[in-house]
Scaffold this active site. Structure first.
Site, short mmCIF file in Angstrom:
data_model
loop_
_atom_site.label_atom_id
_atom_site.label_comp_id
_atom_site.label_asym_id
_atom_site.label_seq_id
_atom_site.Cartn_x
_atom_site.Cartn_y
_atom_site.Cartn_z
N LYS A 190 5.85 8.16 0.03
CA LYS A 190 4.62 7.89 0.13
C LYS A 190 4.01 9.51 -0.20
CE LYS A 190 2.30 5.49 1.30
NZ LYS A 190 1.60 4.63 0.74
N HIS A 317 5.05 -5.13 0.50
CA HIS A 317 4.12 -3.96 1.06
C HIS A 317 4.54 -4.14 2.66
CE1 HIS A 317 0.52 -2.67 3.05
NE2 HIS A 317 0.88 -1.67 2.41
#
Ligand SMILES: O=C([O-])C(=O)C[C@H](O)[C@@H](O)C(=O)[O-]
Ligand SMILES: [Mg+2]
Length: 421
Positions: A190, A317
């Site tokens: 991330k 996701h």
């Protein structure tokens, strides 16, 4: 077994979360979820969704209209969700701290009810949900090591088991710990936290430490098209895909023109209405499905079929979640032949003992979750644990996810605007 929905119970819960950094701020000490139980005369089915108060109110309203319907009549249940939202002027409740705001509200409300109905349908038929979805094409679903820049612990609290990760060394150390524990075979970082050159350096460090392991970087649209193009050049041959480098379909389309690797998204294309303009511009090559906002498991299969038709690939996701979501994600991915990337999961970031399901139903092995074969989702609610996490919800005082406000408490100058670099 009865197929008529007698009652629906929606329980908000909170579980401990670690200070994970992202482009809009930092995760708060607790993550919120809603646990949905659909009850018939003879059994019950489970769903899990976001726990923000605006979303909870929408779920409660829809639930009133769903009572009395059959668990097989998911078309009627979808219509109830549409009708329950007429005149709804509430805002927020997206559960993603403002990162994904254009998903269909109806699909988000419908999703946990559909999952719970499929759970009951499976129990009635004596079949796992994966069989209701066409049968599993894989016995185990691979997940990726989902790395985050993070603080050592929440301010004022002791360090957590993962400790600090604010530079390439910290990220590589985190990857080693997660991979040692779970055996993941793909890695996602991330990003959108530090200037892109630093995040490129972290990916290169991961590439050196884990040669041959597929890598992904996701800055949540924190970069301009120019910056994204620079990163794409730097990571040519190193990442399997670049996730949401630039904002919106137009930004992604502009980057896709020159990037050598596929572009993936869970921000620009998050609803069926986004697909035609994206396909027309070849803006994204990988859709990160998510049954929580694509309208449940069957609509996610429709998405998979659309991806196959238009030559797009499929990944998955995740957000902070508990075992009911993991079970649903695993059944779906097991029955989607073209979902062949390792799926995302936030699973390692929660405390092992904190969940609402009975231990042992979901087995991790070799970077994946073994697809449950018991009827329905193959999991059972642990009512004691549910009560505990509900009490935690009441005690923590949180009513929505707000990474930005939490970050500003410690870094008042922080601004979540994108693109930032
Ligand atoms: O791939 C993504 O964009 C996500 O997983 C969204 C999440 O909300 C993630 O950014 C997080 O948990 O901070
Ligand atoms: Mg993403």
């Amino acid at each position: 077994m009865s197929r008529i929905i007698k009652n629906i119970v929606i329980t908000p819960v909170a579980f401990h979360d670690m200070p994970l950094l992202n482009s809009v701020g930092v995760h708060e000490p607790f993550a919120l979820r809603s646990i949905i139980e659909i009850i018939t005369d003879s059994t019950y089915g489970l769903g899990e969704s976001y726990g923000d108060s605006a979303h909870l109110a929408r779920l409660e309203k829809a639930a009133e209209g769903i009572k009395g319907l059959s668990v097989y009549d998911t078309n009627a249940i979808y219509q109830v969700c549409i009708d329950s939202l007429i005149g709804d002027t509430s805002t927020g409740g997206d559960g993603m701290a403002g990162m994904v705001t254009t998903a269909s509200v109806v699909d988000k409300v419908f999703s946990p009810f559909e999952v719970a109905c499929l759970d009951i349908q499976g129990k009635i038929a004596g079949l796992p949900v994966s069989d209701l979805l066409g049968g599993r094409v894989r016995d185990s679903v691979q997940y990726s090591a989902y790395l985050f820049y993070k603080w050592a612990g929440h301010p004022g609290q002791p360090d957590d088991e993962y400790g600090e990760a604010l530079d390439p060394e910290g990220i590589v150390k985190q990857a080693k710990k997660i991979i040692d524990e779970y055996g993941f075979k793909a890695i996602k970082l991330k990003g959108g936290v530090y200037p892109p050159a630093q995040e490129v350096e972290a990916i290169k460090a991961l590439h050196a430490a884990f040669p041959g392991v597929p890598l992904r970087l996701d800055p949540n649209a924190a970069w301009t098209v120019e910056t994204s193009n620079w990163v794409a050049q730097e990571l040519d041959g190193i990442v399997e895909y670049l996730e949401d480098p630039a904002p919106e379909i137009e930004g992604m389309a502009a980057v896709a023109k020159t990037a050598s690797m596929p572009l993936a998204t869970n921000m620009a294309v998050v609803a069926f209405s986004h697909l035609p303009p994206s396909v027309a511009q070849d803006a994204v090559q990988v859709i990160l499905s998510d049954h929580h906002f694509w309208g449940g498991l069957r609509k996610s299969q429709t998405l998979a079929a659309i991806c196959a038709i238009w030559n797009m690939r499929l990944s998955m996701h995740s957000n902070s979640h508990l075992g009911i979501s993991l079970a649903a994600m695993t059944h779906l991915a097991s029955a989607a032949p073209n979902l062949d990337y390792a799926c995302d999961t936030h699973w390692p970031w929660k405390l092992r003992e904190e969940d609402v399901i009975v231990d042992g139903a979901l087995k991790w092995a070799d970077g994946g979750v073994v697809v449950p074969t018991a009827p329905g989702l193959g999991i059972e609610l642990d009512r004691k644990k549910l009560a505990l996490l509900h009490q935690q919800y009441l005690d923590c005082g949180m009513t929505k996810r707000d990474d930005t406000t939490y970050m500003k408490k410690f870094r008042p100058e922080f601004s979540p605007h994108i693109p930032r670099w």
